[in-house]
Design a protein around this motif. Structure first.
Motif, PDB file in Angstrom:
ATOM      1  N   PHE A  93       2.870   9.238  -4.353  1.00  0.00           N
ATOM      2  CA  PHE A  93       2.222   8.442  -3.324  1.00  0.00           C
ATOM      3  C   PHE A  93       2.775   8.707  -1.944  1.00  0.00           C
ATOM      4  CE2 PHE A  93       1.523   6.217  -7.254  1.00  0.00           C
ATOM      5  CZ  PHE A  93       0.183   5.886  -7.186  1.00  0.00           C
ATOM      6  N   THR A 128       7.277   6.024   2.182  1.00  0.00           N
ATOM      7  CA  THR A 128       6.476   5.288   1.211  1.00  0.00           C
ATOM      8  C   THR A 128       7.353   4.641   0.165  1.00  0.00           C
ATOM      9  OG1 THR A 128       4.758   6.945   1.555  1.00  0.00           O
ATOM     10  CG2 THR A 128       4.481   5.453  -0.300  1.00  0.00           C
ATOM     11  N   ASN A 139       0.256   0.109  -6.431  1.00  0.00           N
ATOM     12  CA  ASN A 139      -1.079   0.623  -6.151  1.00  0.00           C
ATOM     13  C   ASN A 139      -2.106   0.047  -7.118  1.00  0.00           C
ATOM     14  OD1 ASN A 139      -2.689   2.610  -4.549  1.00  0.00           O
ATOM     15  ND2 ASN A 139      -3.077   3.457  -6.585  1.00  0.00           N
ATOM     16  N   ARG A 166      -2.829  -3.550  -6.192  1.00  0.00           N
ATOM     17  CA  ARG A 166      -3.748  -3.609  -5.054  1.00  0.00           C
ATOM     18  C   ARG A 166      -5.172  -3.339  -5.483  1.00  0.00           C
ATOM     19  NH1 ARG A 166      -6.160   0.061  -1.883  1.00  0.00           N
ATOM     20  NH2 ARG A 166      -6.637  -0.524   0.289  1.00  0.00           N
ATOM     21  N   ASN A 167      -5.367  -2.333  -6.341  1.00  0.00           N
ATOM     22  CA  ASN A 167      -6.723  -2.017  -6.799  1.00  0.00           C
ATOM     23  C   ASN A 167      -7.332  -3.159  -7.592  1.00  0.00           C
ATOM     24  OD1 ASN A 167      -6.638   0.512  -5.606  1.00  0.00           O
ATOM     25  ND2 ASN A 167      -5.834   1.510  -7.456  1.00  0.00           N
TER      26      ASN A 167
END
Length: 409
Positions: free
Chosen positions: A36, A41, A196, A199-200
């Motif tokens: 990522f 990050t 991630n 979040r999705n």
């Protein structure tokens, strides 16, 4: 012609390589490790951010003192230029707090921190301490030279081993350090994937994913049937996205879910495990990153002691020793000393601080006025006397006194 180009590309030297640099990833290059992104990050992971912030602030909270030996005792040489640089302002653009915090941050994230002492060309006295920007230093491990091209801080040139302060992380060859992120890349990558995925799931509302097909008993589907099947799949997908949970399917249409739920993936359990796994790499107890674990006063006290002795103190000793051997001549190494004032660790722990001061007075290590001076308090009469606790007596002397009292009676 293309065949010979392929053969030549096998033996072609990498243009980005430099003399003295071994093959493999460049130290501090995380793009090949994290799916990522880079170290920036990785800092978006809350546990990584908290560990780096905690270690950086813990070191920056402690003032570094420049001590000189006089009459057998080390006292702070406040009039020296080096004392001002280490304690107040190492560089024109940085305070001492920011300087030490950025140094520890680079040491953790990059594996190496480079500090260049700049001397005045006229007086030859130490003028400033420059923490080199990331990626601006190339270290030739074979020649033991450092090529600095730091345009941000205005430092360029080639320096020898004794002209630059090199703080190394965990090292395999003793000459260059490796960042914590390089070893924790799999765990951090998993944590990033978990963030991630979370979040999705929130963005799409936890939509269901699956496959729609016709009844297996029906054979000979044509182009028209396939188009109708695609329309059905698009319609059902839009209904799931709109928040519907139960939908009806046309006749002879079957839906099979292929996405795993959070329960199937043990989503929360894996995320909790990642927190503790990252803490192991940084040597930080999970309670310091606000992990939801059972904690009590005793375990918190032991965690704090373990952090100070096993995690923080090695960083302090590493910095102290490197600065001493690079800034003080070998003939004066036992006359001057550079050390962090570790008493700052208890600055906000009033109860622990008071107990420590009481123990220092009762053992005769400090006088009352000496401790009052540290607290910026005026001296008092009789406060210069060395006091010791009188609660302990010789057991034989106590027995003799008892026998004498019995004889007198």
């Amino acid at each position: 012609m293309s065949f010979w180009r392929k053969v030549a590309s096998i033996f072609k030297r990498d243009k980005g390589g430099q003399q003295g640099q071994t093959s493999g990833p460049r130290v501090g290059d995380y793009s090949q490790f994290f799916g990522f992104g880079t170290a920036g990050t990785a800092m978006s992971v809350a546990t990584v951010y908290r560990c780096v912030e905690l270690l950086g602030n813990s070191v920056a909270n402690l003032p570094m003192r420049y001590l000189r030996k006089k009459d057998g005792l080390f006292t702070e040489d406040e009039g020296a230029r080096l004392s001002y640089l280490l304690k107040i302002q190492p560089d024109d653009t940085k305070s001492a707090f920011d300087f030490w915090k950025e140094t520890i941050t680079e040491l953790l994230l990059e594996g190496n921190a480079y500090i260049v002492p700049i001397y005045n060309s006229f007086s030859l006295n130490l003028d400033r301490l420059v923490l080199c920007a990331r990626g601006s230093v190339y270290h030739d491990v074979y020649k033991n030279t450092y090529t600095v091209n730091d345009l941000l801080n205005g430092v360029t040139g080639t320096f020898s081993e004794n002209e630059i302060i090199h703080l190394k992380g965990y090292s395999l060859d003793g000459k260059s350090g490796i960042s914590v992120l390089s070893y924790a890349r799999l765990t951090i990558d998993t944590a990033l994937a978990g963030d991630n995925e979370t979040r999705n799931r929130f963005v799409n509302g936890g939509n269901v994913r699956g496959i729609i097909n016709n009844d297996k008993g029906v054979v000979g589907f044509g182009e028209y049937q396939d188009e109708e099947l695609q329309k059905t799949a698009t319609d059902i997908d839009s209904r799931f996205k709109n928040g519907e949970h139960i939908v009806s399917l046309p006749g002879q249409v079957d839906f099979k879910q292929i996405s795993l739920s959070s329960t199937d993936m043990q989503f929360l359990e894996s995320r909790k495990f990642n927190v503790r796994e990252i803490c192991r790499f940084f040597g930080v107890h999970p309670s310091f990153v606000f992990d939801d674990t059972s904690n009590n006063y005793k375990s918190a006290e032991m965690a704090n002691v373990a952090f100070l002795s096993n995690t923080l103190n090695p960083y302090l000793r590493k910095i102290e020793n490197e600065f001493l051997r690079k800034l003080v001549a070998p003939s004066l190494a036992f006359t001057y000393k550079l050390e962090f004032d570790r008493r700052g660790l208890y600055a906000c722990d009033l109860e622990g601080k008071s107990k420590n001061q009481a123990a220092q007075i009762s053992t005769g290590l400090y006088t009352v006025n000496e401790l009052r001076a540290e607290e910026n308090r005026p001296p008092i009469a009789g406060g210069d006397k060395i006091l010791v606790s009188a609660n302990l007596k010789d057991i034989l002397a106590e027995g003799n006194e008892t026998s004498k009292s019995n004889e007198n009676e």
